[in-house]
Design a protein around this motif. Structure first.
Motif, short mmCIF file in Angstrom:
data_model
loop_
_atom_site.label_atom_id
_atom_site.label_comp_id
_atom_site.label_asym_id
_atom_site.label_seq_id
_atom_site.Cartn_x
_atom_site.Cartn_y
_atom_site.Cartn_z
N GLN A 90 85.14 -9.46 34.56
CA GLN A 90 85.10 -8.12 33.98
C GLN A 90 86.06 -7.18 34.70
O GLN A 90 86.56 -6.21 34.12
CB GLN A 90 83.69 -7.57 34.03
CG GLN A 90 82.71 -8.26 33.10
CD GLN A 90 81.29 -7.74 33.25
OE1 GLN A 90 81.01 -6.87 34.10
NE2 GLN A 90 80.38 -8.23 32.43
N ALA A 91 86.33 -7.46 35.97
CA ALA A 91 87.23 -6.63 36.77
C ALA A 91 88.69 -7.04 36.63
O ALA A 91 89.57 -6.41 37.23
CB ALA A 91 86.82 -6.69 38.24
N GLY A 92 88.97 -8.09 35.84
CA GLY A 92 90.36 -8.47 35.59
C GLY A 92 90.83 -9.72 36.29
O GLY A 92 92.04 -9.93 36.42
N PHE A 93 89.91 -10.56 36.75
CA PHE A 93 90.28 -11.82 37.38
C PHE A 93 90.20 -12.95 36.36
O PHE A 93 89.27 -13.02 35.57
CB PHE A 93 89.38 -12.12 38.57
CG PHE A 93 89.61 -11.21 39.75
CD1 PHE A 93 90.36 -11.64 40.84
CD2 PHE A 93 89.12 -9.91 39.76
CE1 PHE A 93 90.59 -10.79 41.92
CE2 PHE A 93 89.35 -9.06 40.83
CZ PHE A 93 90.09 -9.50 41.92
N GLU A 94 91.19 -13.83 36.39
CA GLU A 94 91.30 -14.95 35.45
C GLU A 94 91.01 -16.24 36.20
O GLU A 94 91.82 -16.73 36.98
CB GLU A 94 92.71 -14.99 34.85
CG GLU A 94 92.81 -15.78 33.57
CD GLU A 94 92.30 -15.02 32.36
OE1 GLU A 94 92.06 -15.65 31.33
OE2 GLU A 94 92.15 -13.77 32.46
N HIS A 95 89.81 -16.80 35.99
CA HIS A 95 89.40 -17.98 36.74
C HIS A 95 90.05 -19.24 36.17
O HIS A 95 89.87 -19.57 34.99
CB HIS A 95 87.88 -18.14 36.69
CG HIS A 95 87.13 -16.93 37.19
ND1 HIS A 95 87.40 -16.34 38.41
CD2 HIS A 95 86.14 -16.19 36.63
CE1 HIS A 95 86.59 -15.32 38.58
NE2 HIS A 95 85.82 -15.21 37.51
N LEU A 96 90.78 -19.95 37.01
CA LEU A 96 91.36 -21.23 36.59
C LEU A 96 90.37 -22.38 36.78
O LEU A 96 90.45 -23.38 36.07
CB LEU A 96 92.63 -21.53 37.39
CG LEU A 96 93.79 -20.55 37.26
CD1 LEU A 96 95.03 -21.13 37.90
CD2 LEU A 96 94.07 -20.21 35.80
#
Length: 407
Positions: A37-43
């Motif tokens: 939600q804070a803008g992190f893209e989990h790989l």
């Protein structure tokens, strides 16, 4: 290398630049969702517990916002080669198992086979991210674990000064303390109450916030956004809280003596606290109605058998909940339940517990009530993760923002 916020992939929700990350010990996804939600893209998310993985995969398959693109692996983190993510991600997160340090556990610390902090340090060493965030229980701050806490912080500060083969933890700690360099990372150990960051739960935790020295010369924790004082103001000074819920205002002062003193001080000073009010159990679940009353709401099913007993009296509905508990042998009955104003109690439904942890209503849980409550009792509150995630993301993006040249 995706270490520049200007060239990172776009967030699917907002169109803003996202920060690529991986997560260890992801559980049922609370920390991961807050960071997303804070803008992190989990790989990649790694979690060994198959029940937690089943729940995360269930919601990936349903295409839940922020979750639908995740990739979760059900495996032991000790088998992961983190080097393949070097230059691909700039952030690492996770919640190493808390049982070795929990007040309700065996308190064995580093002697407990479940102590996975060395694996968290290894991930930092092999990936070399720009930042990281790890979450654990406040029991880790007890004097009994002082040396281990120091070892964790110093190992995260200088992860490249690794523990040697056949070197015991004490010897490694002495080398870390005597190191000649200042370390690759700036690290803060922060004691927090999730209620101060918008979670409807008094969940005390310790966070390890780290930023590579190339990204920031110093770091600080985000300021709390919510406060107990503001809740007391709304309840017992203005009465706005009761009007909002269409509930008859109780006696003029709260039962707790300390809260009474705070209310009296607020009245005398006439000072309205600037923060938002703590979010209460009533705030979090009022629109759900009684368990089973809304068939379209998943996991909102009554669980029978709740009872109060000394030391386990449930969570007053007009305060943030007590911390949800996972329990060593199932769910401790007196903790994971609501205490109503009339003295009655009942268990939280899985959906209500999910709301206390900040998980949205379309995030479904499969399996038994006991198993799902165990997962929720181990989860990190989404609201806390999102608040710290926004703060850290701001630090990382500021570090890589091109400086403006003077006209």
């Amino acid at each position: 290398m995706v270490a520049n916020c200007e060239s990172a992939p776009k967030s699917a929700r907002s169109g803003e630049e996202s920060v690529r990350s991986v997560e260890l010990f992801s559980g049922c996804g609370g920390l991961a969702l807050g960071l997303a939600q804070a803008g992190f893209e989990h790989l990649l998310l790694v979690e060994r517990d198959r029940h937690s993985v089943e729940n995360v995969q269930h919601n990936i398959g349903r295409g839940i916002e922020h979750v639908g693109h995740w990739e979760v692996h059900s495996k032991d983190v000790r088998a992961v080669n983190w080097r393949i993510f070097k230059d691909l991600v700039e952030f690492v997160a996770g919640g190493p198992p808390c049982q070795p340090f929990s007040i309700g556990g065996l308190h064995r610390g580093e002697e407990d086979a479940r102590d996975m902090w060395p694996e968290a340090v290894r991930a930092i060493r092999e990936i070399t991210p720009k930042g990281f965030l790890f979450e654990n229980v406040r029991g880790l701050l007890r004097l009994k674990f002082a040396d281990h806490l120091d070892w964790i912080k110093l190992s995260l500060t200088e992860p490249y000064l690794a523990q040697r083969d056949n070197e015991d933890r004490g010897s490694h700690l002495r080398r870390l303390r005597n190191r000649e360099t200042e370390g690759a990372y700036k690290v803060m150990v922060i004691k927090v109450n999730a209620a101060d960051y918008g979670a409807p739960q008094k969940r005390h935790r310790v966070l390890f916030l780290g930023v590579h020295k190339s990204a920031a010369s110093s770091i600080e924790a985000p300021r709390p956004t919510h406060s107990r004082e503001r809740l007391l103001w709304d309840q017992y000074v203005t009465g706005e809280y009761w009007r909002r819920h269409c509930v008859r205002k109780p006696p003029i002062s709260p039962n707790n003596a300390m809260d009474c003193l705070t209310v009296e001080s607020l009245r005398i000073e006439g000072r309205e606290p600037e923060e938002l009010p703590w979010v209460t159990v009533r705030d979090a679940i009022a629109d759900l109605g009684e368990p089973g009353s809304q068939v379209k709401i998943a996991n909102h099913v009554l669980q029978l058998g709740a009872r109060a007993y000394p030391g386990h009296t449930g969570s007053p509905i007009d305060e943030p909940a007590k911390a949800l508990k996972a329990g060593v042998h199932g769910v401790p009955g007196g903790e994971n339940m609501i205490a109503f104003a009339d003295g009655s109690v009942r268990y939280f439904t899985v959906r209500e517990a999910a709301r206390l942890q900040g998980l949205p209503d379309d995030y479904e849980f499969v399996g038994s009530w006991t198993e799902n409550m165990r997962q929720l009792g181990n989860a990190a509150p989404v609201q806390l993760a999102a608040s710290f995630g926004r703060h850290i993301r701001g630090i990382l993006c500021k570090a890589h923002r091109p400086s403006r040249k003077a006209a």
